[in-house]
Design a protein around this motif. Structure first.
Motif, PDB file in Angstrom:
ATOM      1  N   PRO A   1       0.835  -1.203   0.000  1.00  0.00           N
ATOM      2  CA  PRO A   1       0.000   0.000   0.000  1.00  0.00           C
ATOM      3  C   PRO A   1       0.874   1.260   0.000  1.00  0.00           C
ATOM      4  CG  PRO A   1      -0.024  -1.004   2.178  1.00  0.00           C
ATOM      5  CD  PRO A   1       0.728  -1.954   1.276  1.00  0.00           C
TER       6      PRO A   1
ATOM      7  N   ARG B   1       3.830 -10.084  -4.617  1.00  0.00           N
ATOM      8  CA  ARG B   1       2.645 -10.487  -5.392  1.00  0.00           C
ATOM      9  C   ARG B   1       1.747  -9.319  -5.797  1.00  0.00           C
ATOM     10  NH1 ARG B   1      -1.511 -11.615  -0.710  1.00  0.00           N
ATOM     11  NH2 ARG B   1      -0.151 -11.447   1.070  1.00  0.00           N
TER      12      ARG B   1
ATOM     13  N   SER C   1      -4.990   1.827   6.794  1.00  0.00           N
ATOM     14  CA  SER C   1      -4.857   2.083   8.234  1.00  0.00           C
ATOM     15  C   SER C   1      -4.550   3.551   8.533  1.00  0.00           C
ATOM     16  CB  SER C   1      -3.774   1.183   8.836  1.00  0.00           C
ATOM     17  OG  SER C   1      -2.530   1.507   8.272  1.00  0.00           O
TER      18      SER C   1
ATOM     19  N   SER D   1      -1.687  -7.192  -8.063  1.00  0.00           N
ATOM     20  CA  SER D   1      -2.896  -6.383  -7.857  1.00  0.00           C
ATOM     21  C   SER D   1      -2.594  -4.890  -7.917  1.00  0.00           C
ATOM     22  CB  SER D   1      -3.520  -6.733  -6.502  1.00  0.00           C
ATOM     23  OG  SER D   1      -2.532  -6.719  -5.496  1.00  0.00           O
TER      24      SER D   1
ATOM     25  N   GLU E   1     -12.713   1.136  -3.814  1.00  0.00           N
ATOM     26  CA  GLU E   1     -12.901   2.034  -2.669  1.00  0.00           C
ATOM     27  C   GLU E   1     -14.319   2.022  -2.126  1.00  0.00           C
ATOM     28  OE1 GLU E   1     -11.135   2.730  -5.351  1.00  0.00           O
ATOM     29  OE2 GLU E   1      -9.358   3.923  -4.853  1.00  0.00           O
TER      30      GLU E   1
ATOM     31  N   PRO F   1     -12.713   6.617  -5.301  1.00  0.00           N
ATOM     32  CA  PRO F   1     -11.316   6.713  -5.721  1.00  0.00           C
ATOM     33  C   PRO F   1     -10.901   8.189  -5.675  1.00  0.00           C
ATOM     34  CG  PRO F   1     -12.611   5.366  -7.232  1.00  0.00           C
ATOM     35  CD  PRO F   1     -13.586   6.066  -6.341  1.00  0.00           C
ATOM     36  N   GLY F   2     -10.102   8.546  -4.690  1.00  0.00           N
ATOM     37  CA  GLY F   2      -9.877   9.974  -4.417  1.00  0.00           C
ATOM     38  C   GLY F   2      -8.532  10.471  -4.880  1.00  0.00           C
ATOM     39  N   ALA F   3      -7.843   9.701  -5.707  1.00  0.00           N
ATOM     40  CA  ALA F   3      -6.553  10.167  -6.223  1.00  0.00           C
ATOM     41  C   ALA F   3      -6.618  10.259  -7.743  1.00  0.00           C
ATOM     42  CB  ALA F   3      -5.434   9.238  -5.756  1.00  0.00           C
TER      43      ALA F   3
ATOM     44  N   PHE G   1     -14.573  13.329  -1.833  1.00  0.00           N
ATOM     45  CA  PHE G   1     -13.805  12.309  -1.100  1.00  0.00           C
ATOM     46  C   PHE G   1     -13.790  12.643   0.394  1.00  0.00           C
ATOM     47  CE2 PHE G   1      -9.792  10.585   0.621  1.00  0.00           C
ATOM     48  CZ  PHE G   1      -9.925   9.252   0.264  1.00  0.00           C
TER      49      PHE G   1
HETATM   50  N1  3HC Z   1      -3.782  -0.745   3.163  1.00  0.00           N
HETATM   51  C1  3HC Z   1      -3.308  -1.288   4.289  1.00  0.00           C
HETATM   52  N2  3HC Z   1      -3.233  -2.603   4.511  1.00  0.00           N
HETATM   53  C2  3HC Z   1      -3.684  -3.404   3.539  1.00  0.00           C
HETATM   54  C3  3HC Z   1      -4.202  -2.911   2.330  1.00  0.00           C
HETATM   55  C4  3HC Z   1      -4.247  -1.500   2.146  1.00  0.00           C
HETATM   56  N3  3HC Z   1      -4.695  -0.935   1.017  1.00  0.00           N
HETATM   57  N4  3HC Z   1      -4.588  -3.955   1.556  1.00  0.00           N
HETATM   58  C5  3HC Z   1      -4.314  -5.069   2.271  1.00  0.00           C
HETATM   59  N5  3HC Z   1      -3.767  -4.735   3.453  1.00  0.00           N
HETATM   60  C6  3HC Z   1      -3.270  -5.642   4.496  1.00  0.00           C
HETATM   61  C7  3HC Z   1      -4.386  -6.513   5.077  1.00  0.00           C
HETATM   62  O1  3HC Z   1      -5.036  -5.851   6.140  1.00  0.00           O
HETATM   63  C8  3HC Z   1      -3.619  -7.736   5.540  1.00  0.00           C
HETATM   64  O2  3HC Z   1      -3.003  -7.406   6.764  1.00  0.00           O
HETATM   65  P1  3HC Z   1      -2.738  -8.547   7.874  1.00  0.00           P
HETATM   66  O3  3HC Z   1      -1.850  -9.555   7.236  1.00  0.00           O
HETATM   67  O4  3HC Z   1      -2.155  -7.807   8.993  1.00  0.00           O
HETATM   68  O5  3HC Z   1      -4.108  -9.125   8.176  1.00  0.00           O
HETATM   69  C9  3HC Z   1      -2.509  -7.865   4.495  1.00  0.00           C
HETATM   70  O6  3HC Z   1      -2.403  -6.578   3.867  1.00  0.00           O
HETATM   71  C10 3HC Z   1      -2.805  -8.898   3.414  1.00  0.00           C
HETATM   72  O7  3HC Z   1      -4.100  -8.635   2.885  1.00  0.00           O
HETATM   73  P2  3HC Z   1      -5.082  -9.820   2.459  1.00  0.00           P
HETATM   74  O8  3HC Z   1      -5.145 -10.836   3.540  1.00  0.00           O
HETATM   75  O9  3HC Z   1      -6.340  -9.179   2.014  1.00  0.00           O
HETATM   76  O10 3HC Z   1      -4.260 -10.437   1.249  1.00  0.00           O
HETATM   77  P3  3HC Z   1      -4.810 -11.135  -0.071  1.00  0.00           P
HETATM   78  O11 3HC Z   1      -3.642 -11.629  -0.790  1.00  0.00           O
HETATM   79  O12 3HC Z   1      -5.916 -12.073   0.260  1.00  0.00           O
HETATM   80  O13 3HC Z   1      -5.501  -9.959  -0.935  1.00  0.00           O
HETATM   81  C11 3HC Z   1      -5.604  -7.768  -1.924  1.00  0.00           C
HETATM   82  C12 3HC Z   1      -4.700  -8.930  -1.452  1.00  0.00           C
HETATM   83  C13 3HC Z   1      -6.477  -8.238  -3.085  1.00  0.00           C
HETATM   84  C14 3HC Z   1      -4.705  -6.651  -2.351  1.00  0.00           C
HETATM   85  C15 3HC Z   1      -6.520  -7.354  -0.743  1.00  0.00           C
HETATM   86  O14 3HC Z   1      -5.717  -7.137   0.396  1.00  0.00           O
HETATM   87  C16 3HC Z   1      -7.307  -6.101  -0.966  1.00  0.00           C
HETATM   88  O15 3HC Z   1      -8.326  -6.149  -1.614  1.00  0.00           O
HETATM   89  N6  3HC Z   1      -6.852  -4.958  -0.405  1.00  0.00           N
HETATM   90  C17 3HC Z   1      -7.592  -3.737  -0.399  1.00  0.00           C
HETATM   91  C18 3HC Z   1      -7.566  -3.055  -1.722  1.00  0.00           C
HETATM   92  C19 3HC Z   1      -8.298  -1.737  -1.637  1.00  0.00           C
HETATM   93  O16 3HC Z   1      -9.420  -1.675  -1.179  1.00  0.00           O
HETATM   94  N7  3HC Z   1      -7.659  -0.668  -2.090  1.00  0.00           N
HETATM   95  C20 3HC Z   1      -8.224   0.640  -2.001  1.00  0.00           C
HETATM   96  C21 3HC Z   1      -7.703   1.334  -0.792  1.00  0.00           C
HETATM   97  S1  3HC Z   1      -8.440   2.921  -0.539  1.00  0.00           S
HETATM   98  C22 3HC Z   1      -7.678   3.905  -1.676  1.00  0.00           C
HETATM   99  O17 3HC Z   1      -6.826   3.474  -2.404  1.00  0.00           O
HETATM  100  C23 3HC Z   1      -8.108   5.340  -1.674  1.00  0.00           C
HETATM  101  C24 3HC Z   1      -7.542   6.084  -2.825  1.00  0.00           C
HETATM  102  O18 3HC Z   1      -8.456   6.136  -3.870  1.00  0.00           O
HETATM  103  C25 3HC Z   1      -7.201   7.477  -2.419  1.00  0.00           C
END
Ligand code: 3HC
Length: 717
Positions: free
Chosen positions: A25, A57, A66, A98, A125, A132-134, A259
């Motif tokens: 992230p 990955r 967080s 991803s 999001e 999506p705020g970026a 946002f």
């Molecule tokens: N930020 C912080 N921590 C994250 C994270 C993120 N974006 N994405 C995943 N993590 C953490 C999880 O909490 C987990 O932590 P843990 O091991 O302490 O429990 C660890 O990374 C692994 O995550 P998963 O167990 O979910 O791993 P998978 O391999 O099953 O899945 C993934 C990977 C598909 C990337 C999935 O984690 C996921 O969908 N993540 C969230 C994606 C997301 O919603 N992104 C948008 C964020 S908001 C944003 O970007 C705003 C912007 O527009 C300004």
């Protein structure tokens, strides 16, 4: 600072690798690394371009979730993105895994995007109560058109590399990502000094200008699939700005304002609570992280009914071969043909193609002989709820299935320890409570028997993840987590009916609160006759809350199955119509039981039903039956239709404040004299210190745990 960006040079191209395990992230250290390393590449005259990729990955999994609600350190995303977008040298996003949310938005500020074959992209999001705020709401519509962009943003769907290429989100797919990206830079930098920026592509948004259709369709889609949620409307307003504003930066300003409105909305906190809650639920506090996990190469299912068939589909969908056993040939044929029809339905709806259907259906085999599951690594029994029958099946399985295989019971309330006790391998026995239809519902309650080993539990949790379930551990106690909470909730709905409310009023009030389906619609769906028939057989008298349901059954009103229950149903339709003819029954049962009917407000309906969930939930946490409050929230959202945007019943209580919860419990306890509202000890304790529901106490601190009894809550469900 969290995370970093590595810098290396290959053939005159700077390779920037985001490294923030496990999924990269955009934490403060990553943002700072991007700004510093782009500057470094700009300043080095020998560098002709930049390749941005991710370690491990993931490319970039988005903003660091967080950090939301805190004041993060270091440069902001906008500063990091400006340095990428306005870099004087061409930048290629080499998407190795991803690219989600801010991750895809990062790729969209690069000039070019090349993806590895296993990569996938998306803007999820909305699942966090955000948009999506970026720049995602302004750039994606420019690349793929507003309609496709809205679909991606409102569903949060993941798009695989091949489809992303067809849609125009990426420019190429490569098996040799970094080398091909370097060659790509060399080629484009020799051809031109100008490199495309998504912000400059206006054709697709201009095409949509002047017509409301796209936005109206998006609104209809959001109203249907994201009822009660705040973020979808904000996303649509952003895309409207992308379509109608001439100046890209004005659109960005709108996106930023909308946002922030999402960020401060309580739904965002609730939905992020569930994101982390689902991940926390998969960890068992006293099972070490490094516990070995068995490789599940083949699964067996006993029983080809609705549950057995649904569970078999889950394994096949996850690519795991599965063999179904039934004792009756006709049942088996019927069960397998239902599975085939379910897959065909998905093909007809365009959710899979014929080739995919043949692939998954081909993983399912079936027979009448138990010896055919002898080589399975896990066997799940999914027959109807009868302890004697289940024990008989487990005895047979124990004899025929290989010694180290896990044996699981899909029970919704029977004692897993009794089932384990008939085998010579109780450490390999657990409960796996799937919810119907099992191929669709995400919840999986994993019931921990007193002898289930760490390895068995860790393996079953890992299987849950493979099957894409939200798996939650429950101790082996009556009703486990979900059904035990449901008991008080349904009882209150029935008491409200006895006290003067009508089914549609109760259902409407709770659906307005956000529940997917009101309790009487749910009871009609499940069937009112199950408890009634059991009571007739045993001669037991119905408890007060069950009296109206029993009276309806006496009038041949069993629910949807025969077209009449609390509601009336027209032939072939599941839409509930009021049943005024029932009102005399309600009045008579109230009178027989000395209950004076009165006007009941919607507020009282919601309070009594939801407080019943919260109060029981508090005991479940204090007894350690559930590991933590968030686990209960995950159960209620994924198995019982609680609105995700309220974060689950326990988060809802935390948001109300424990003093307010206690005050209301006391009011309803005084009013109803029902034990359901006698404040749980944990709530009283937390209210004193302005505390919140969190983790369950350790084993030593626990309130005495309920012993399992077939005749207690579980027997009444
Ligand atoms: N930020 C912080 N921590 C994250 C994270 C993120 N974006 N994405 C995943 N993590 C953490 C999880 O909490 C987990 O932590 P843990 O091991 O302490 O429990 C660890 O990374 C692994 O995550 P998963 O167990 O979910 O791993 P998978 O391999 O099953 O899945 C993934 C990977 C598909 C990337 C999935 O984690 C996921 O969908 N993540 C969230 C994606 C997301 O919603 N992104 C948008 C964020 S908001 C944003 O970007 C705003 C912007 O527009 C300004």
């Amino acid at each position: 600072m969290k995370g970093t960006v590595h810098y290396e040079v290959k053939d005159g191209v700077a390779i920037l690798t985001v490294d923030n395990p496990p999924v990269n992230p955009l934490s403060d250290g990553v943002r700072a690394g991007l700004v510093d390393n782009i500057k470094k590449a700009e300043e080095d005259g020998d560098i002709i371009g930049v390749v941005l990729t991710g370690a491990g990955r993931s490319f970039i999994a988005g903003a660091d979730i967080s950090e939301f609600g805190k004041s993060p350190d270091g440069p902001g995303l906008d500063e990091a993105f400006k340095s990428l977008e306005f870099c004087s040298k061409p930048v290629v996003a080499a998407i190795n895994g991803s690219a989600l949310g801010g991750g895809l938005e990062t790729a969209l500020v690069c000039n070019y995007r090349i993806a590895g074959p296993a990569a996938f992209v998306g803007l999820p999001e909305v699942n966090l109560g955000l948009l999506p705020g970026a720049g995602g709401t302004q750039r994606l519509p420019r690349l793929v058109g507003p309609a496709e962009a809205l679909k991606m943003m409102l569903t949060g769907m993941h798009v695989k590399a091949k489809k992303a290429l067809d849609m125009g989100i990426i420019d190429e797919i490569s098996d040799d990502l970094i080398n091909d990206s370097v060659s790509f830079i060399k080629k484009v930098s020799s051809e031109s000094k100008d490199h495309p920026k998504v912000r400059d592509l206006n054709e697709k948004v201009l095409e949509a200008r002047g017509s409301d259709n796209i936005l109206l369709e998006a609104k209809a889609m959001a109203a249907k699939s994201r009822k009660g949620q705040f973020a979808p409307g904000q996303i649509i307003k952003c895309v409207e700005a992308a379509i109608n504003l001439d100046d890209f930066d004005e659109g960005m300003k709108k996106e930023s304002d909308y946002f922030i409105e999402c960020l401060v909305n309580p739904q965002r906190e609730a939905m992020i609570h569930i994101f982390f809650g689902e991940r926390a639920a998969s960890k068992i506090s006293d099972v070490p992280r490094e516990t070995p996990i068995k490789d599940i190469k083949k699964a067996g299912i006993i029983g080809s009914g609705t549950m057995g068939g649904g569970i078999a589909m889950c394994f096949a969908n996850a690519g795991i071969p599965v063999h179904i056993i039934d004792q009756d040939e006709d049942n088996l044929k019927r069960g397998v043909s239902v599975i085939e029809k379910n897959y065909q339905f998905m093909v007809d709806r365009g959710r899979m193609n014929q080739e995919m259907k043949e692939g998954v259906f081909g993983l399912i085999s079936s027979s009448l002989d138990y010896n055919d599951v002898a080589d399975c690594d896990i066997v799940i029994e999914a027959v109807y709820e009868n302890l004697d029958l289940k024990e008989k099946i487990f005895k047979t399985l124990d004899e025929v299935v290989k010694d180290d295989a896990i044996l699981a019971s899909n029970t919704s309330g029977l004692n897993v320890d009794s089932i384990a006790a008939v085998t010579k391998r109780p450490e390999l026995v657990v409960g796996t409570h799937f919810f119907s239809p099992a191929n669709i519902m995400r919840l999986l309650e994993v019931v921990r028997g007193s002898k289930s080993s760490d390895e068995t539990l860790a393996t079953v949790m890992a299987v849950g993840k493979k099957l894409k379930k939200a798996a939650v551990v429950s101790l082996n106690a009556p009703g486990f987590i979900g059904n035990r909470m449901l008991f008080g909730y349904t009882a209150q709905a029935n008491m409200l009916l006895l006290e003067g409310a009508l089914p549609h009023q109760v259902d409407q009030a709770l659906e307005n609160f956000g529940m997917n389906m009101g309790p009487f619609r749910m009871l009609d769906l499940v069937g009112l006759d199950l408890g009634w028939r059991a009571r007739k057989l045993s001669g037991a008298e119905a408890a007060l809350p069950s009296k109206i349901g029993d009276q309806l059954c006496e009038q041949d009103r069993f629910g949807q199955k025969n077209g009449k229950g609390f509601y009336n149903y027209s032939e072939g339709s599941r839409a509930p119509n009021p049943a005024p003819e029932n009102e005399e029954i309600y009045k008579a049962v109230s009178a027989e039981n000395g209950i004076e009917r009165r006007e009941i407000s919607d507020e009282e309906i919601v309070d009594r039903c939801i407080l019943a969930l919260i109060n029981e939930g508090a005991d479940i946490i204090e007894e350690g039956v559930g590991q933590r409050a968030a686990d209960l929230d995950v159960v209620y959202i994924n198995g019982y239709g609680f609105p995700i945007w309220r974060g689950g019943p326990m988060h809802h209580a935390n948001a109300m404040g424990m003093a307010e919860v206690l005050k209301k419990l006391n009011i309803y306890h005084e009013m109803t004299k029902s034990d359901v509202f006698k404040p749980a000890g944990l709530i009283t304790k937390l209210a004193e210190v302005d505390g919140k529901f969190g983790d369950a106490p350790s084993k030593e601190e626990r309130k005495e745990k309920l012993s399992f009894s077939e005749s207690s809550v579980a027997g009444n469900l």
